[in-house]
Design a protein around this motif. Structure first.
Motif, PDB file in Angstrom:
ATOM      1  N   LEU A 176       0.820  -1.226   0.000  1.00  0.00           N
ATOM      2  CA  LEU A 176       0.000   0.000   0.000  1.00  0.00           C
ATOM      3  C   LEU A 176       0.849   1.271   0.000  1.00  0.00           C
ATOM      4  N   PRO A 177       1.965   1.322   0.756  1.00  0.00           N
ATOM      5  CA  PRO A 177       2.807   2.528   0.657  1.00  0.00           C
ATOM      6  C   PRO A 177       3.385   2.707  -0.753  1.00  0.00           C
ATOM      7  N   VAL A 178       3.735   1.582  -1.401  1.00  0.00           N
ATOM      8  CA  VAL A 178       4.265   1.654  -2.780  1.00  0.00           C
ATOM      9  C   VAL A 178       3.173   2.160  -3.711  1.00  0.00           C
ATOM     10  N   LEU A 179       1.962   1.612  -3.532  1.00  0.00           N
ATOM     11  CA  LEU A 179       0.834   2.029  -4.379  1.00  0.00           C
ATOM     12  C   LEU A 179       0.564   3.514  -4.200  1.00  0.00           C
ATOM     13  N   ASN A 180       0.579   3.971  -2.952  1.00  0.00           N
ATOM     14  CA  ASN A 180       0.310   5.386  -2.677  1.00  0.00           C
ATOM     15  C   ASN A 180       1.376   6.272  -3.337  1.00  0.00           C
ATOM     16  N   HIS A 184       0.351   8.767  -7.463  1.00  0.00           N
ATOM     17  CA  HIS A 184       0.458  10.213  -7.709  1.00  0.00           C
ATOM     18  C   HIS A 184       1.419  10.524  -8.854  1.00  0.00           C
ATOM     19  N   ARG A 185       2.179   9.533  -9.290  1.00  0.00           N
ATOM     20  CA  ARG A 185       3.238   9.813 -10.275  1.00  0.00           C
ATOM     21  C   ARG A 185       2.944   9.265 -11.663  1.00  0.00           C
ATOM     22  N   VAL A 186       2.123   8.182 -11.731  1.00  0.00           N
ATOM     23  CA  VAL A 186       1.943   7.519 -13.034  1.00  0.00           C
ATOM     24  C   VAL A 186       0.662   8.013 -13.703  1.00  0.00           C
ATOM     25  N   ARG A 187       0.510   7.679 -14.976  1.00  0.00           N
ATOM     26  CA  ARG A 187      -0.727   8.070 -15.683  1.00  0.00           C
ATOM     27  C   ARG A 187      -1.909   7.303 -15.104  1.00  0.00           C
ATOM     28  N   ARG A 263      12.597   2.053  -4.266  1.00  0.00           N
ATOM     29  CA  ARG A 263      13.749   1.814  -3.384  1.00  0.00           C
ATOM     30  C   ARG A 263      13.478   2.289  -1.964  1.00  0.00           C
ATOM     31  N   ARG A 264      12.582   3.274  -1.814  1.00  0.00           N
ATOM     32  CA  ARG A 264      12.267   3.769  -0.460  1.00  0.00           C
ATOM     33  C   ARG A 264      11.566   2.677   0.347  1.00  0.00           C
ATOM     34  N   HIS A 265      10.939   1.767  -0.384  1.00  0.00           N
ATOM     35  CA  HIS A 265      10.153   0.749   0.325  1.00  0.00           C
ATOM     36  C   HIS A 265      10.764  -0.639   0.166  1.00  0.00           C
TER      37      HIS A 265
END
Ligand code: LIP
Length: 270
Positions: A176-180, A184-187, A263-265
Motif C-alpha cells: 500500500l505505501p508503494v501504491l500510494n 500520484h506519479r503515473v498516468r 527503493r524507499r520501500h
C-alpha cells in the motif's frame, strides 16, 4: 537432438497443453464452479486441479521424466535437471466470478550449477481473448506468432503500471505505501488479478510496468521469459516461504524512475 530443436518440441508440448486447459476455461467461464477452498483472500477451484491434470497429462505424454512444479501440486523431483512450472488458471478469482481475464501459464526450466533455475521456454495462453504468447530463450517473444516489443515510454506520468497484491496483512503492509507513492506519479494504475497476463501485457507494450510482492514462481516464470525476449527488464527478489518473490517488471526505459520510487520501500532494488 540439437538443443534448439528440442526446445521447439518442448514449446509445442506446452502450447498443446495450454490450449487443452484453455478450452476447459473458455467452456466453463459462466458455469457453476465447484470451490475446493475459499478464504477472504482467495478461492481454489476444482477446475484448477482438473486443468493442471490435463496439462500434466499432455506434457508427460511427450516428456515423461520431466518434473512438474504446479500451483496445484508437484510431480517428480523438482531439483532434477529440468522441470515444468505450471499455473493452470492464473487469475482464478477472476475466473471464479466469470470475469474473462485469466490464463494458463507454462514454463520449462533448467537447473543451473548454482542451484537456481533458468526459464528456457514460456507459454501464456488467454483463452478468452484468443491470445497465445510464446518465447524460447534467445529468440523473439511472439503473440499469436507475431513478434512483440515493450513500450518506449520513459516518464512515469505517461505510464500505465499494473500492480498486484494478495490481501495478506504482510503483503498489504509492503504494497500500500508503494501504491500510494506510485498513484500520484503515473498516468494510471491497473489491478487486473493475473500476474502472468500483467507480464505479457508489459511485453506487448500495453502496460509499461508491473509490480507485485509475494507472487509465486508459477505465476511469473513464463511471463518473465516472454518479457525478457520482448526486450523488457525483469527484477525479482526471493521472499520467505517457498517459491515467493517480489517482482518488478518494466519496459527498461522506466527502470530508473521506478527504482527511485520503489527503493524507499524495497531496499533490495539495486
Ligand atoms: C494470482 C496472481 C495475482 C495475485 C493473486 C493470485 P492465481 O494467481 O496472478 O497477481 O495478485 O493474489 O496469486 O492464484 O490466480 O493463480
Amino acid at each position: 537432438m540439437k538443443a534448439d530443436a528440442n526446445l521447439r518440441r518442448l514449446l509445442a508440448a506446452a502450447v498443446k497443453a495450454a490450449k487443452a486447459a484453455g478450452a476447459v476455461m473458455r467452456r466453463d467461464l459462466n458455469s457453476a464452479k465447484r470451490v475446493n477452498a475459499s478464504s477472504q483472500h482467495d478461492i481454489k477451484l476444482e477446475l484448477d486441479v482438473r486443468c493442471q491434470q490435463i496439462i500434466e497429462r499432455t506434457l508427460r505424454a511427450g516428456f515423461p521424466r520431466v518434473a512438474v512444479l504446479g500451483e496445484e501440486g508437484v510431480t517428480g523431483d523438482l531439483e532434477s535437471a529440468h522441470r515444468w512450472v505450471v499455473d493452470p488458471i492464473d487469475g482464478t478469482v477472476n475466473f471464479a466470478h466469470g470475469i474473462p481475464h485469466a490464463c494458463v501459464s507454462i514454463a520449462f526450466q533448467s537447473r543451473l550449477e548454482d542451484g537456481t533455475h533458468e526459464t528456457r521456454v514460456g507459454v501464456v495462453f488467454d483463452p478468452f481473448a484468443g491470445e497465445l504468447w510464446t518465447a524460447i530463450r534467445g529468440g523473439p517473444a511472439l503473440l499469436n506468432g507475431r513478434p512483440i516489443r515493450i513500450s518506449t515510454r520513459a516518464r512515469l506520468n505517461e505510464a500505465i503500471v499494473s500492480v498486484g497484491f494478495a490481501k495478506h496483512r504482510s503483503t498489504l503492509d509492503q504494497m500500500l505505501p508503494v501504491l500510494n507513492a506510485m498513484v500520484h506519479r503515473v498516468r494510471k494504475i491497473r489491478v487486473m488479478g493475473s500476474a502472468a497476463l500483467a507480464m505479457t501485457y508489459v511485453a506487448s507494450g500495453r502496460f509499461d510496468a508491473y509490480v507485485e510482492p509475494g507472487i509465486r514462481t508459477w505465476d511469473i516464470a513464463a511471463g518473465g521469459l516472454i518479457l525478457e525476449c520482448a526486450g523488457g527488464d525483469y527484477w525479482q527478489h526471493p521472499l520467505p516461504g517457498r517459491h515467493r518473490h517480489r517482482v518488478m517488471a518494466n519496459n527498461g526505459s522506466l527502470r530508473p524512475a521506478l527504482g527511485r520510487v520503489l527503493r524507499r520501500h524495497w531496499k533490495e532494488i539495486g
